[in-house]
Write an enzyme that holds these catalytic residues in place. Structure first.
Site, PDB file in Angstrom:
ATOM      1  N   ASN A   6       0.864  -1.229  -0.051  1.00 29.78           N
ATOM      2  CA  ASN A   6      -0.061   0.094   0.207  1.00 29.78           C
ATOM      3  C   ASN A   6       0.970   1.307  -0.073  1.00 29.78           C
ATOM      4  O   ASN A   6       1.538   1.491   1.036  1.00 29.78           O
ATOM      5  CB  ASN A   6      -0.648   0.054   1.231  1.00 29.78           C
ATOM      6  CG  ASN A   6      -2.095   0.915   1.145  1.00 29.78           C
ATOM      7  OD1 ASN A   6      -2.600   1.197   2.288  1.00 29.78           O
ATOM      8  ND2 ASN A   6      -2.384   1.442   0.259  1.00 29.78           N
ATOM      9  N   GLN A  39      -2.080   6.641  -1.793  1.00 30.00           N
ATOM     10  CA  GLN A  39      -2.404   8.107  -1.130  1.00 30.00           C
ATOM     11  C   GLN A  39      -1.063   8.789  -1.124  1.00 30.00           C
ATOM     12  O   GLN A  39       0.012   8.280  -1.130  1.00 30.00           O
ATOM     13  CB  GLN A  39      -2.777   7.544   0.271  1.00 30.00           C
ATOM     14  CG  GLN A  39      -4.373   7.425   0.567  1.00 30.00           C
ATOM     15  CD  GLN A  39      -4.587   5.922   0.394  1.00 30.00           C
ATOM     16  OE1 GLN A  39      -3.633   5.009   0.614  1.00 30.00           O
ATOM     17  NE2 GLN A  39      -5.738   5.454  -0.047  1.00 30.00           N
ATOM     18  N   CYS A  67      -5.953   6.405   7.348  1.00 29.80           N
ATOM     19  CA  CYS A  67      -5.216   5.247   6.546  1.00 29.80           C
ATOM     20  C   CYS A  67      -4.044   4.649   7.283  1.00 29.80           C
ATOM     21  O   CYS A  67      -3.313   5.350   7.787  1.00 29.80           O
ATOM     22  CB  CYS A  67      -4.759   5.774   5.344  1.00 29.80           C
ATOM     23  SG  CYS A  67      -3.754   4.464   4.297  1.00 29.80           S
ATOM     24  N   ASN A 188     -15.226   1.801   1.525  1.00 27.98           N
ATOM     25  CA  ASN A 188     -14.436   0.803   0.957  1.00 27.98           C
ATOM     26  C   ASN A 188     -15.052  -0.532   1.047  1.00 27.98           C
ATOM     27  O   ASN A 188     -15.749  -0.753   2.010  1.00 27.98           O
ATOM     28  CB  ASN A 188     -13.084   0.895   2.004  1.00 27.98           C
ATOM     29  CG  ASN A 188     -12.380   2.335   2.032  1.00 27.98           C
ATOM     30  OD1 ASN A 188     -11.555   2.353   1.201  1.00 27.98           O
ATOM     31  ND2 ASN A 188     -12.753   3.046   2.890  1.00 27.98           N
ATOM     32  N   ARG A 207     -12.237   3.073  -1.766  1.00 28.17           N
ATOM     33  CA  ARG A 207     -12.744   4.378  -2.371  1.00 28.17           C
ATOM     34  C   ARG A 207     -11.758   5.252  -2.837  1.00 28.17           C
ATOM     35  O   ARG A 207     -10.896   5.734  -2.171  1.00 28.17           O
ATOM     36  CB  ARG A 207     -14.025   4.874  -1.426  1.00 28.17           C
ATOM     37  CG  ARG A 207     -13.468   5.344  -0.178  1.00 28.17           C
ATOM     38  CD  ARG A 207     -14.483   6.181   0.763  1.00 28.17           C
ATOM     39  NE  ARG A 207     -13.689   6.812   1.927  1.00 28.17           N
ATOM     40  CZ  ARG A 207     -14.347   7.716   2.720  1.00 28.17           C
ATOM     41  NH1 ARG A 207     -15.528   7.957   2.537  1.00 28.17           N
ATOM     42  NH2 ARG A 207     -13.505   8.009   3.659  1.00 28.17           N
ATOM     43  N   CYS A 215      -4.729  -2.460   2.960  1.00 28.32           N
ATOM     44  CA  CYS A 215      -5.394  -1.506   3.306  1.00 28.32           C
ATOM     45  C   CYS A 215      -5.503  -1.748   4.747  1.00 28.32           C
ATOM     46  O   CYS A 215      -6.144  -2.661   5.104  1.00 28.32           O
ATOM     47  CB  CYS A 215      -6.957  -1.368   2.831  1.00 28.32           C
ATOM     48  SG  CYS A 215      -8.031   0.141   3.393  1.00 28.32           S
ATOM     49  N   GLY A 216      -4.930  -0.881   5.704  1.00 27.79           N
ATOM     50  CA  GLY A 216      -4.904  -1.021   6.980  1.00 27.79           C
ATOM     51  C   GLY A 216      -6.280  -0.815   7.725  1.00 27.79           C
ATOM     52  O   GLY A 216      -6.320  -1.715   8.582  1.00 27.79           O
TER      53      GLY A 216
END
Length: 291
Positions: A6, A39, A67, A188, A207, A215-216
């Site tokens: 990520n 991100q 995040c 999400n 999203r 994705c944490g």
């Protein structure tokens, strides 16, 4: 940087404030013509008791409140800078604590208490039980996915329970579910398989991002949902395409502790007018391969 694949572009904006337009952010995030990221994170001065403030933008330019993997990555940088075992990071989702673990690259973050009420997710209509809401995609008598659990861990998550996480075209189903009217702030979308009481396999459509290696917050939300459904113990390993992350939902205070690896890919310089960039320093993977 990345946490289990990520990936993030990080700017230190504590001395010189950074204000980029959504189109600029999207251009930097483009994986063909820009640096590429899930991100973009700007580290800013905290005004509410944190060591620093963390601002998060998706690759489409939209801003999000939380995040988990980005928090671990920023935690690593700030822990190293401060020379401390723990630092407080201010986010739009509140104050989060990052802790050092047995190695510099391994970082734990206290993600706080999950929000479980339908109005806190939020949902567009009332559901008394958010471990399973009425939502399906596909024919009524043979839905492709149905009855997700919903949890808010800084942002809204819907988790669909399946037997095989690779049996679904999440790249096609994700956008439909992310934008479903039941989610006024979008969501999400995760598909999860409980391997045993200590392990979960997970794939995530994020999203504003799309399919992601990890994705944490989705891992946190999925672990909480599985525990609420009595499918798992309070300490669980969540396996994502990018790697494994450890999630503990503590019984004594309901806080979620997320622990996993981080990596610095490279450092560089970016021209904010032309958006051209150059690498100026190697990261963990390059350094390890050289030695």
């Amino acid at each position: 940087m990345n946490g289990l694949g990520n990936d993030f572009v990080v700017f230190d904006a504590r001395q010189d404030p950074l204000a980029l337009k959504p189109a600029q952010i999207a251009a930097i995030g483009n994986r063909q013509s820009g640096i590429g990221f899930d991100q973009m994170v700007t580290v800013e001065r905290s005004t509410n008791g944190g060591y620093a403030f963390m601002r998060i933008h998706n690759c489409d330019g939209s801003q999000v409140d939380a995040c988990g993997n980005a928090t671990r990555c920023i935690g690593r940088l700030l822990l190293g800078e401060a020379g401390l075992k723990a630092v407080t990071i201010e986010t739009n989702a509140g104050l989060l604590q990052a802790f050092s673990r047995e190695s510099e690259s391994k970082v734990a973050v206290d993600m706080g208490v999950p929000r479980l009420g339908w109005q806190d997710i939020p949902l567009a209509e009332e559901f008394a039980d958010t471990t399973q809401i009425e939502l399906q995609i596909g024919p009524i008598d043979a839905p492709v996915l149905h009855s997700p659990s919903v949890v808010n861990v800084g942002n809204p998550h819907a988790i669909f329970w399946v037997v095989d996480v690779n049996a679904y075209e999440l790249d096609k189903l994700g956008p439909l579910l992310e934008n479903h009217p039941i989610f006024p702030e979008k969501a999400n979308i995760s598909i999860a398989h409980v391997v045993n009481r200590n392990e979960i396999r997970l794939r995530v459509w994020e999203r504003g991002v799309g399919l992601t290696e990890a994705c944490g917050t989705a891992a946190c939300a999925t672990a909480v949902a599985a525990i609420r459904k009595n499918l798992c113990e309070r300490l669980v390993q969540v396996h994502l395409p990018g790697g494994t992350i450890e999630i503990e939902w503590r019984a004594e205070d309901d806080h979620i502790i997320m622990t996993g690896e981080t990596e610095i890919e490279f450092e560089g310089l970016l021209d904010l007018e032309t958006l051209a960039f150059e690498r100026t320093a190697a990261g963990d993977a390059v350094a390890e391969s050289v030695t």
